[in-house]
Design an enzyme around this catalytic site. Structure first.
Site, PDB file in Angstrom:
ATOM      1  N   LYS A  22      37.812  36.752  55.925  1.00  0.00           N
ATOM      2  CA  LYS A  22      38.229  38.118  56.256  1.00  0.00           C
ATOM      3  C   LYS A  22      37.196  38.828  57.120  1.00  0.00           C
ATOM      4  O   LYS A  22      37.538  39.493  58.099  1.00  0.00           O
ATOM      5  CB  LYS A  22      38.497  38.899  54.959  1.00  0.00           C
ATOM      6  CG  LYS A  22      39.168  40.242  55.158  1.00  0.00           C
ATOM      7  CD  LYS A  22      39.869  40.711  53.890  1.00  0.00           C
ATOM      8  CE  LYS A  22      38.881  41.241  52.868  1.00  0.00           C
ATOM      9  NZ  LYS A  22      38.565  42.667  53.062  1.00  0.00           N
ATOM     10  N   GLY A  94      38.453  49.193  54.725  1.00  0.00           N
ATOM     11  CA  GLY A  94      37.225  49.879  55.093  1.00  0.00           C
ATOM     12  C   GLY A  94      36.543  49.223  56.274  1.00  0.00           C
ATOM     13  O   GLY A  94      35.921  49.900  57.106  1.00  0.00           O
ATOM     14  N   SER A 165      24.683  47.338  53.815  1.00  0.00           N
ATOM     15  CA  SER A 165      26.097  47.363  54.197  1.00  0.00           C
ATOM     16  C   SER A 165      26.285  46.649  55.525  1.00  0.00           C
ATOM     17  O   SER A 165      25.831  47.129  56.569  1.00  0.00           O
ATOM     18  CB  SER A 165      26.615  48.803  54.310  1.00  0.00           C
ATOM     19  OG  SER A 165      27.919  48.818  54.868  1.00  0.00           O
ATOM     20  N   ASP A 313      31.006  40.879  46.976  1.00  0.00           N
ATOM     21  CA  ASP A 313      32.433  40.611  46.785  1.00  0.00           C
ATOM     22  C   ASP A 313      32.706  39.658  45.626  1.00  0.00           C
ATOM     23  O   ASP A 313      33.828  39.612  45.107  1.00  0.00           O
ATOM     24  CB  ASP A 313      33.042  40.030  48.064  1.00  0.00           C
ATOM     25  CG  ASP A 313      33.228  41.077  49.146  1.00  0.00           C
ATOM     26  OD1 ASP A 313      33.275  42.277  48.813  1.00  0.00           O
ATOM     27  OD2 ASP A 313      33.325  40.702  50.329  1.00  0.00           O
ATOM     28  N   LYS A 340      34.158  50.836  45.875  1.00  0.00           N
ATOM     29  CA  LYS A 340      35.034  49.852  46.508  1.00  0.00           C
ATOM     30  C   LYS A 340      36.492  50.300  46.322  1.00  0.00           C
ATOM     31  O   LYS A 340      36.772  51.468  46.080  1.00  0.00           O
ATOM     32  CB  LYS A 340      34.773  48.467  45.918  1.00  0.00           C
ATOM     33  CG  LYS A 340      33.407  47.890  46.289  1.00  0.00           C
ATOM     34  CD  LYS A 340      33.351  47.547  47.758  1.00  0.00           C
ATOM     35  CE  LYS A 340      32.092  46.814  48.144  1.00  0.00           C
ATOM     36  NZ  LYS A 340      32.084  46.443  49.582  1.00  0.00           N
ATOM     37  N   ARG A 344      34.673  49.257  40.495  1.00  0.00           N
ATOM     38  CA  ARG A 344      34.736  47.894  39.960  1.00  0.00           C
ATOM     39  C   ARG A 344      33.875  47.699  38.714  1.00  0.00           C
ATOM     40  O   ARG A 344      34.177  46.824  37.903  1.00  0.00           O
ATOM     41  CB  ARG A 344      34.363  46.885  41.052  1.00  0.00           C
ATOM     42  CG  ARG A 344      35.454  46.735  42.098  1.00  0.00           C
ATOM     43  CD  ARG A 344      35.119  45.762  43.202  1.00  0.00           C
ATOM     44  NE  ARG A 344      36.268  45.603  44.095  1.00  0.00           N
ATOM     45  CZ  ARG A 344      36.211  45.045  45.293  1.00  0.00           C
ATOM     46  NH1 ARG A 344      35.061  44.572  45.758  1.00  0.00           N
ATOM     47  NH2 ARG A 344      37.308  44.935  46.027  1.00  0.00           N
ATOM     48  N   ARG A 386      40.396  42.094  44.300  1.00  0.00           N
ATOM     49  CA  ARG A 386      39.372  41.248  43.673  1.00  0.00           C
ATOM     50  C   ARG A 386      39.398  41.365  42.146  1.00  0.00           C
ATOM     51  O   ARG A 386      39.034  40.421  41.441  1.00  0.00           O
ATOM     52  CB  ARG A 386      38.002  41.569  44.246  1.00  0.00           C
ATOM     53  CG  ARG A 386      37.947  41.330  45.755  1.00  0.00           C
ATOM     54  CD  ARG A 386      36.571  41.057  46.294  1.00  0.00           C
ATOM     55  NE  ARG A 386      36.589  41.090  47.753  1.00  0.00           N
ATOM     56  CZ  ARG A 386      36.963  40.068  48.534  1.00  0.00           C
ATOM     57  NH1 ARG A 386      37.334  38.929  47.991  1.00  0.00           N
ATOM     58  NH2 ARG A 386      36.955  40.188  49.851  1.00  0.00           N
TER      59      ARG A 386
END
Length: 427
Positions: A22, A94, A165, A313, A340, A344, A386
């Site tokens: 991705k 994002g 990031s 991730d 996210k 999460r 996820r």
């Protein structure tokens, strides 16, 4: 929203390949649209996020063709993007919003970017600050989307990222490719490097030294042909699933092995499940290969600092299987997980508790006690792909049936996830 029922498994066997990575697909799609000529990609990501990127680039003048053989062709505009007649809809992505903002900040027209409800809750000031330092004119809605980008002439900067990031880094570098001078980004903790690799592959002048990467402005992008490596973040769910079964035998074909993304392999190896590399090659600066995993009883570990950033991730699935490890899994320095697609940290803790796990929540992470037995439960995905996939993996070793609510959110990154899972699971 769709619910999926997951039954316990007895083993994991077979051979799997994965949709294109991705992160790479996003960057290839954007740069191909800017390039002169037509780029051709095999195994481009099938997820909704990357479809959002391609849709935005079409609105900006590129031509995208989906061929019958699965190849995607992107006819670029040779650096001459055109103003979109409507808002650019980034959906849930994002990556699309943040990186495209860097490109649009340097164009001779104004743009507006929007997203869905989830994306509109995610922080955007982190890209606004460096773009304004470069001379960009960008407005948020209280620090969130929608974004209004007024095209400006940009000047190169030296930028130190305040949070790890890769999206922010790529945003600044993509803007820097249009700026006057040499733009540099320094990271205290090195993040995935697909942006700089892709810039170089498409013809930009890029220099990398340790945690510093620089790009020279005035780049002229040229089209490429590439096979996008299989997404290792998608493969991570199957790596963790295979690691749970001592007699599993799963071959992972053509997956991304970029060192900035392969920390999941190092972590599993440190817990006892060692990967075996059958074939490795380089394609446009990215390592890709075929591997198997030698399963063993997982010992558990603590994840913190730079390792947390490298696994951002993969943290949900590692936490989800933490109860099955001998000593448990602790994750720290992971505040980024709270912003996210869902919070999460909170969501993983809630779902683990629903399955009977003992788990402790921290502001920046969590701790899952090891050597626990989990039972089937109703799992809330919170429309986070996820989360849905992580708890489908946890369900394979639980006692009884698990129901994943909102499971169709896997289409964001891996629409084929449940089909692939059913092909390799023995019950």
């Amino acid at each position: 929203m769709k619910s999926v029922r997951v039954q316990p498994a007895s083993n994991i066997l077979g051979s799997v390949s994965f949709p294109g990575d991705k992160s790479i697909s996003h960057r290839y799609g954007m740069l191909a649209a800017l390039a002169e000529g037509t780029s051709r990609f095999k195994n481009f990501s099938t997820g909704a996020d990357c479809a959002s990127t391609l849709s935005c680039m079409e609105q900006l003048g590129a031509k995208v063709t989906h061929k019958d053989d699965g190849v995607i062709e992107v006819e670029g505009v040779a650096g001459q993007l055109r103003k979109s007649a409507t808002q650019l809809d980034c959906g849930n992505s994002g990556s699309s919003m943040r990186m495209l903002s860097g490109i649009l900040a340097a164009q001779p027209f104004d743009s507006e970017l929007m997203g869905d409800a989830s994306l509109s809750r995610r922080p955007m000031r982190r890209i606004v600050d460096p773009l304004k330092q470069m001379g960009g004119d960008i407005e948020t809605t209280d620090g969130h989307a929608p974004l209004r980008v007024r095209g400006s002439k940009l000047t190169a900067i030296d930028y130190i990222t305040p949070v790890p990031s890769a999206q922010v880094k790529s945003c600044v570098l993509f803007a820097g490719a249009f700026a006057a001078g040499i733009t540099s980004v320094d990271e205290a903790i090195r993040t995935r490097d697909h942006g700089e690799i892709a810039l170089k592959a498409f013809g930009a002048e890029v220099e990398r030294r340790q945690n510093r990467v620089s790009v020279r402005g005035g780049a002229k992008f040229r089209a490429i042909e590439a096979v996008v490596p299989g997404d290792i973040s998608s493969a991570a769910f199957f790596l963790c699933a295979a690691a749970l079964f001592p007699t599993s035998n799963l071959v992972f074909d053509g997956i991304l092995l970029n060192p900035s993304r392969a920390a999941i392999l190092d972590v599993l190896a440190s817990m006892g499940a060692k990967p075996k590399f059958l074939q490795v090659q380089e394609q446009h600066g990215e390592l890709v290969g075929t591997i198997t995993l030698a399963p063993a009883g997982l010992s558990g570990l603590k994840i913190s600092g730079g390792l947390t950033a490298s696994l951002i991730d993969e943290l949900p699935v590692l936490a989800a299987i933490g109860a099955y490890t001998r000593y448990g899994i602790e994750i720290r320095d992971a505040k980024e997980l709270r912003v996210k697609e869902s919070d999460r940290i909170a969501v993983v803790c809630a779902n683990l508790r629903a399955m009977g796990a003992e788990v402790e929540e921290f502001d920046d992470g969590l701790r899952v006690k090891g050597s626990q037995k989990l039972h089937g439960a109703e799992i809330e995905s919170h429309e986070d792909h996820r989360i849905a996939m992580a708890f489908a993996v946890a369900a394979l070793r639980a006692e009884g049936e698990t129901v994943i609510n909102g499971a169709d959110c896997v289409a964001i990154s891996y629409p084929e996830f449940f089909d692939t899972l059913n092909k390799v699971v023995e019950r």
